[in-house]
Enzyme design. Structure first.
Site, PDB file in Angstrom:
ATOM      1  N   SER A   1       0.818  -1.220   0.000  1.00 58.72           N
ATOM      2  CA  SER A   1       0.000   0.000   0.000  1.00 58.72           C
ATOM      3  C   SER A   1       0.848   1.264   0.000  1.00 58.72           C
ATOM      4  O   SER A   1       0.355   2.350  -0.300  1.00 58.72           O
ATOM      5  CB  SER A   1      -0.932   0.019   1.215  1.00 58.72           C
ATOM      6  OG  SER A   1      -1.869  -1.037   1.153  1.00 58.72           O
TER       7      SER A   1
ATOM      8  N   GLY B   1      -4.454  -1.926  -0.664  1.00 53.49           N
ATOM      9  CA  GLY B   1      -3.661  -1.649  -1.853  1.00 53.49           C
ATOM     10  C   GLY B   1      -3.432  -0.161  -2.039  1.00 53.49           C
ATOM     11  O   GLY B   1      -4.045   0.670  -1.357  1.00 53.49           O
TER      12      GLY B   1
ATOM     13  N   GLY C   1      -2.928   3.624  -4.265  1.00 56.34           N
ATOM     14  CA  GLY C   1      -3.532   4.389  -5.346  1.00 56.34           C
ATOM     15  C   GLY C   1      -4.861   5.031  -4.995  1.00 56.34           C
ATOM     16  O   GLY C   1      -5.358   4.945  -3.860  1.00 56.34           O
TER      17      GLY C   1
ATOM     18  N   CYS D   1      -9.267  -1.744   3.947  1.00 53.63           N
ATOM     19  CA  CYS D   1      -8.499  -0.630   3.396  1.00 53.63           C
ATOM     20  C   CYS D   1      -8.977  -0.267   1.989  1.00 53.63           C
ATOM     21  O   CYS D   1     -10.059   0.273   1.834  1.00 53.63           O
ATOM     22  CB  CYS D   1      -7.004  -0.959   3.439  1.00 53.63           C
ATOM     23  SG  CYS D   1      -5.944   0.503   3.398  1.00 53.63           S
ATOM     24  N   PHE D   2      -8.202  -0.562   0.956  1.00 51.08           N
ATOM     25  CA  PHE D   2      -8.651  -0.297  -0.408  1.00 51.08           C
ATOM     26  C   PHE D   2      -9.973  -1.018  -0.674  1.00 51.08           C
ATOM     27  O   PHE D   2     -10.854  -0.509  -1.359  1.00 51.08           O
ATOM     28  CB  PHE D   2      -7.581  -0.754  -1.399  1.00 51.08           C
ATOM     29  CG  PHE D   2      -7.628  -0.067  -2.737  1.00 51.08           C
ATOM     30  CD1 PHE D   2      -7.376   1.284  -2.867  1.00 51.08           C
ATOM     31  CD2 PHE D   2      -7.906  -0.787  -3.891  1.00 51.08           C
ATOM     32  CE1 PHE D   2      -7.406   1.919  -4.103  1.00 51.08           C
ATOM     33  CE2 PHE D   2      -7.940  -0.170  -5.127  1.00 51.08           C
ATOM     34  CZ  PHE D   2      -7.692   1.189  -5.238  1.00 51.08           C
TER      35      PHE D   2
ATOM     36  N   GLN E   1     -12.862   1.051   0.381  1.00 48.79           N
ATOM     37  CA  GLN E   1     -13.165   2.097  -0.591  1.00 48.79           C
ATOM     38  C   GLN E   1     -13.877   1.527  -1.819  1.00 48.79           C
ATOM     39  O   GLN E   1     -14.767   2.166  -2.384  1.00 48.79           O
ATOM     40  CB  GLN E   1     -11.878   2.813  -0.976  1.00 48.79           C
ATOM     41  CG  GLN E   1     -11.233   3.549   0.188  1.00 48.79           C
ATOM     42  CD  GLN E   1      -9.759   3.806  -0.010  1.00 48.79           C
ATOM     43  OE1 GLN E   1      -9.203   3.585  -1.081  1.00 48.79           O
ATOM     44  NE2 GLN E   1      -9.087   4.276   1.042  1.00 48.79           N
TER      45      GLN E   1
ATOM     46  N   ASN F   1      -3.174   2.661   7.111  1.00 53.93           N
ATOM     47  CA  ASN F   1      -2.336   3.166   6.031  1.00 53.93           C
ATOM     48  C   ASN F   1      -3.246   3.562   4.886  1.00 53.93           C
ATOM     49  O   ASN F   1      -3.452   2.790   3.944  1.00 53.93           O
ATOM     50  CB  ASN F   1      -1.321   2.109   5.572  1.00 53.93           C
ATOM     51  CG  ASN F   1      -0.539   2.581   4.348  1.00 53.93           C
ATOM     52  OD1 ASN F   1      -0.548   3.755   4.018  1.00 53.93           O
ATOM     53  ND2 ASN F   1       0.113   1.658   3.669  1.00 53.93           N
TER      54      ASN F   1
ATOM     55  N   GLY G   1      -4.685   7.121   2.474  1.00 57.33           N
ATOM     56  CA  GLY G   1      -4.716   8.540   2.157  1.00 57.33           C
ATOM     57  C   GLY G   1      -6.024   8.973   1.533  1.00 57.33           C
ATOM     58  O   GLY G   1      -6.211  10.158   1.232  1.00 57.33           O
ATOM     59  N   PHE G   2      -6.939   8.004   1.313  1.00 56.14           N
ATOM     60  CA  PHE G   2      -8.260   8.286   0.758  1.00 56.14           C
ATOM     61  C   PHE G   2      -9.311   7.725   1.707  1.00 56.14           C
ATOM     62  O   PHE G   2      -9.018   6.847   2.526  1.00 56.14           O
ATOM     63  CB  PHE G   2      -8.415   7.639  -0.627  1.00 56.14           C
ATOM     64  CG  PHE G   2      -7.514   8.230  -1.686  1.00 56.14           C
ATOM     65  CD1 PHE G   2      -7.971   9.227  -2.530  1.00 56.14           C
ATOM     66  CD2 PHE G   2      -6.213   7.792  -1.822  1.00 56.14           C
ATOM     67  CE1 PHE G   2      -7.140   9.776  -3.497  1.00 56.14           C
ATOM     68  CE2 PHE G   2      -5.375   8.326  -2.780  1.00 56.14           C
ATOM     69  CZ  PHE G   2      -5.839   9.332  -3.631  1.00 56.14           C
TER      70      PHE G   2
ATOM     71  N   HIS H   1      -6.376  -2.104   9.219  1.00 52.67           N
ATOM     72  CA  HIS H   1      -5.710  -3.382   8.979  1.00 52.67           C
ATOM     73  C   HIS H   1      -5.878  -4.336  10.167  1.00 52.67           C
ATOM     74  O   HIS H   1      -5.068  -4.332  11.096  1.00 52.67           O
ATOM     75  CB  HIS H   1      -4.221  -3.155   8.703  1.00 52.67           C
ATOM     76  CG  HIS H   1      -3.942  -2.523   7.389  1.00 52.67           C
ATOM     77  ND1 HIS H   1      -3.484  -3.242   6.302  1.00 52.67           N
ATOM     78  CD2 HIS H   1      -4.072  -1.255   6.960  1.00 52.67           C
ATOM     79  CE1 HIS H   1      -3.331  -2.439   5.263  1.00 52.67           C
ATOM     80  NE2 HIS H   1      -3.689  -1.218   5.651  1.00 52.67           N
TER      81      HIS H   1
ATOM     82  N   GLU I   1      -5.274  -7.445  10.270  1.00 56.00           N
ATOM     83  CA  GLU I   1      -4.308  -8.556  10.314  1.00 56.00           C
ATOM     84  C   GLU I   1      -3.227  -8.326  11.361  1.00 56.00           C
ATOM     85  O   GLU I   1      -2.482  -9.242  11.714  1.00 56.00           O
ATOM     86  CB  GLU I   1      -3.674  -8.780   8.937  1.00 56.00           C
ATOM     87  CG  GLU I   1      -2.606  -7.798   8.522  1.00 56.00           C
ATOM     88  CD  GLU I   1      -3.167  -6.458   8.104  1.00 56.00           C
ATOM     89  OE1 GLU I   1      -2.396  -5.481   8.063  1.00 56.00           O
ATOM     90  OE2 GLU I   1      -4.380  -6.367   7.807  1.00 56.00           O
TER      91      GLU I   1
END
Length: 385
Positions: A60, A241, A243, A269-270, A273, A311, A313-314, A359, A361
Site C-alpha cells: 500500500s 492496496g 492508489g 483498506c482499499f 473504498q 495506512n 490517504g483516501f 488493517h 491482520e
C-alpha cells in the site's frame, strides 16, 4: 556486511550528504540513508514506533516516501520473518536517528544494508518533527530525495519534484498485485474456501484467515468474476492496496458482481473504498491521511473502541448519521475514526457484506481488530446454514 551476531557491528560506510525537497519549495538537509541517488513520491508520515519492516514491505506504500515520526529507527535490524511481501515498496525513507548498530536475536542485517541492497533511497539526520508538522499543516505532497551524484542546484531538484506524478488519479493496484494465483492452505481442517482479490495484499492477511480453517485462493487484481467463482468460494475478500480508488473501475465492477450473487464479502483498506464505490458512495483524498499503528476507531455496532493499524490517504464519503438505501440494500457506517470522524467501516444490513478501512491482520500490531476475521467466518457460517 550481513549481521548474524546481533552484537557484531557492521562496517561504517562513507556517508553522503542528502537533501529532501518538497513540492512547495521547503527543503531539509541531512545524510544519505540506504541507497544513494534520487527518488520521488508522495511524502507521508507514519506514527508507528515499531513495525518498520512491515511498513516498508506493505504494498500500500507503493510510490510513497515515508517519514517516520518515531526518532529512533532500525534498532532491531532486519530479519527474514516479518516482511509482508517479497520486497520493499516505499519509494523513499526518512528517519531522524538511525540505529548505529542493530541489536536483536532475530536480526540478520542492518536496516541501512537492507535499504541499500534493494535500492531504496533515504535520508537521515533531519528534523522529522518539523517535517511532520509541515505535512500536517500543508498536506501530503510530492517530494524528492537527492544524494551523491544526484545532488544539483535546488531549483533544478524542485523542478524534478514538480514533474513527478501525483497520487490523486493514480491507478496502482495492478502494479503491486500477484500476477499468478496461489493458494494459502487452511491450518488444520479446511472449513471454508475464500477467493482473495490481491490489490496489494499483505502476507499476514491470508495467514490470519488460514488460522481459522480457511483455504485462501489469492487471485490477481485483474481476475474476472468467472475466475473468482471457479474456486467455488464460500466468501470473497478484497485486500488493501495503493492508489486512488476513483480509478479502480475493474475492482468495483468485480465487487458488484459478487454483491449481486450475495456471497459473503469482506474488504479491508482499499477494499473498503471499493465497497463504498460499489454502493454508490464517493471517495476523497484526505489532507495527510492515517498511517501508523495507534489510531482510535469505534465499532458503532458494539460501542467498543479499538486501537488500530492504518495506512490510507483516501476515504469513503458516506453519511454518518443515517442508514443509506443502495442498489444492494440498506448500508450504514459501522466504524468511525475518533480523531476526525472519518468513515472507517461499512456494512450492508440486508446481505452478508462488510468492510473496514484499517488493517485487522495486526502486523505489526495492535491486535484489537482481529475479531473481524471471526465476523467474516460467522457470515460464511450463516450463509451455509
Amino acid at each position: 556486511m550481513t549481521i548474524s551476531n546481533p552484537g557484531h557491528a557492521s562496517k561504517r560506510k562513507k556517508v553522503s550528504p542528502a537533501v529532501l525537497v518538497l513540492e512547495d519549495g521547503r527543503s531539509f538537509r541531512g545524510r544519505a540513508y540506504g541507497a544513494v541517488g534520487e527518488t520521488f513520491g508522495e511524502a507521508v508520515f507514519s506514527t508507528g514506533m515499531t513495525g518498520y519492516q512491515e511498513t516498508l514491505t506493505d504494498p500500500s506504500y507503493h510510490r510513497q516516501v515515508v517519514v517516520m515520526t518515531a526518532p529512533h529507527i532500525g534498532n532491531t535490524g532486519v530479519n527474514d520473518d516479518d516482511p509482508e511481501s517479497k520486497r520493499i515498496w516505499v519509494s523513499g525513507y526518512v528517519v531522524r536517528d538511525p540505529a548505529r548498530m542493530p541489536s536483536n536475536w532475530r536480526s540478520r542485517r542492518s536496516l541501512d544494508e537492507e535499504l541499500t541492497s534493494q535500492g531504496v533511497v533515504g535520508i537521515s539526520g533531519i528534523d522529522t518533527r518539523a517535517l511532520t508538522r509541515h505535512l500536517r499543516e500543508r498536506g501530503a505532497m510530492r517530494v524528492g530525495i537527492f544524494s551523491g551524484n544526484a545532488l544539483e542546484d535546488e531549483g533544478v531538484m524542485l523542478a524534478k519534484v514538480r514533474q513527478a506524478p501525483e497520487m490523486a488519479g493514480a491507478d496502482l493496484a495492478a502494479e503491486v498485485a500477484t500476477k499468478e494465483a496461489y493458494v494459502v492452505p487452511a491450518v488444520g481442517t479446511r472449513k471454508f474456501t475464500v477467493a482473495a482479490i490481491d490489490l496489494g495484499i499483505k502476507g499476514m492477511t491470508p495467514r490470519r484467515m488460514a488460522e481459522r480453517g480457511i483455504e485462501v485462493h489469492v487471485l490477481p487484481a485483474t481476475a474476472t468474476l468467472d475466475e473468482v467463482y471457479a474456486v467455488e468460494p464460500d466468501g470473497v475478500f478484497f485486500s488493501n492496496g495503493p492508489g486512488d480508488p476513483s480509478t479502480a473501475e475493474h475492482p468495483v465492477a468485480l465487487m458488484r458482481g459478487v454483491l449481486e450473487r450475495k456471497t459473503p464479502l469482506f474488504g479491508i483498506c482499499f477494499g473498503n473504498q471499493i465497497l463504498g464505490r460499489s454502493l454508490g458512495f464517493g471517495t476523497y483524498k484526505l489532507k495527510y491521511g492515517h498511517r501508523g499503528i495507534n489510531q482510535p476507531v469505534q465499532d458503532r455496532t458494539t460501542g467498543k473502541v479499538e486501537v488500530t493499524a492504518h495506512n490510507h490517504g483516501f476515504a469513503v464519503d458516506a453519511p454518518l448519521d443515517k442508514v443509506s438505501d443502495t442498489e444492494f440494500g440498506r448500508a450504514e457506517v459501522s466504524h468511525v475514526c475518533l480523531n476526525d470522524q472519518v468513515v472507517e467501516g461499512l456494512q450492508l444490513l440486508d446481505q452478508p457484506a462488510f468492510s473496514v478501512q484499517y488493517h485487522p491482520e495486526a502486523a505489526a500490531g495492535p491486535h484489537d481488530a482481529a475479531y473481524l476475521f471471526d465476523r467474516f467466518v460467522s457470515l460464511m457460517e450463516g450463509q451455509r446454514a
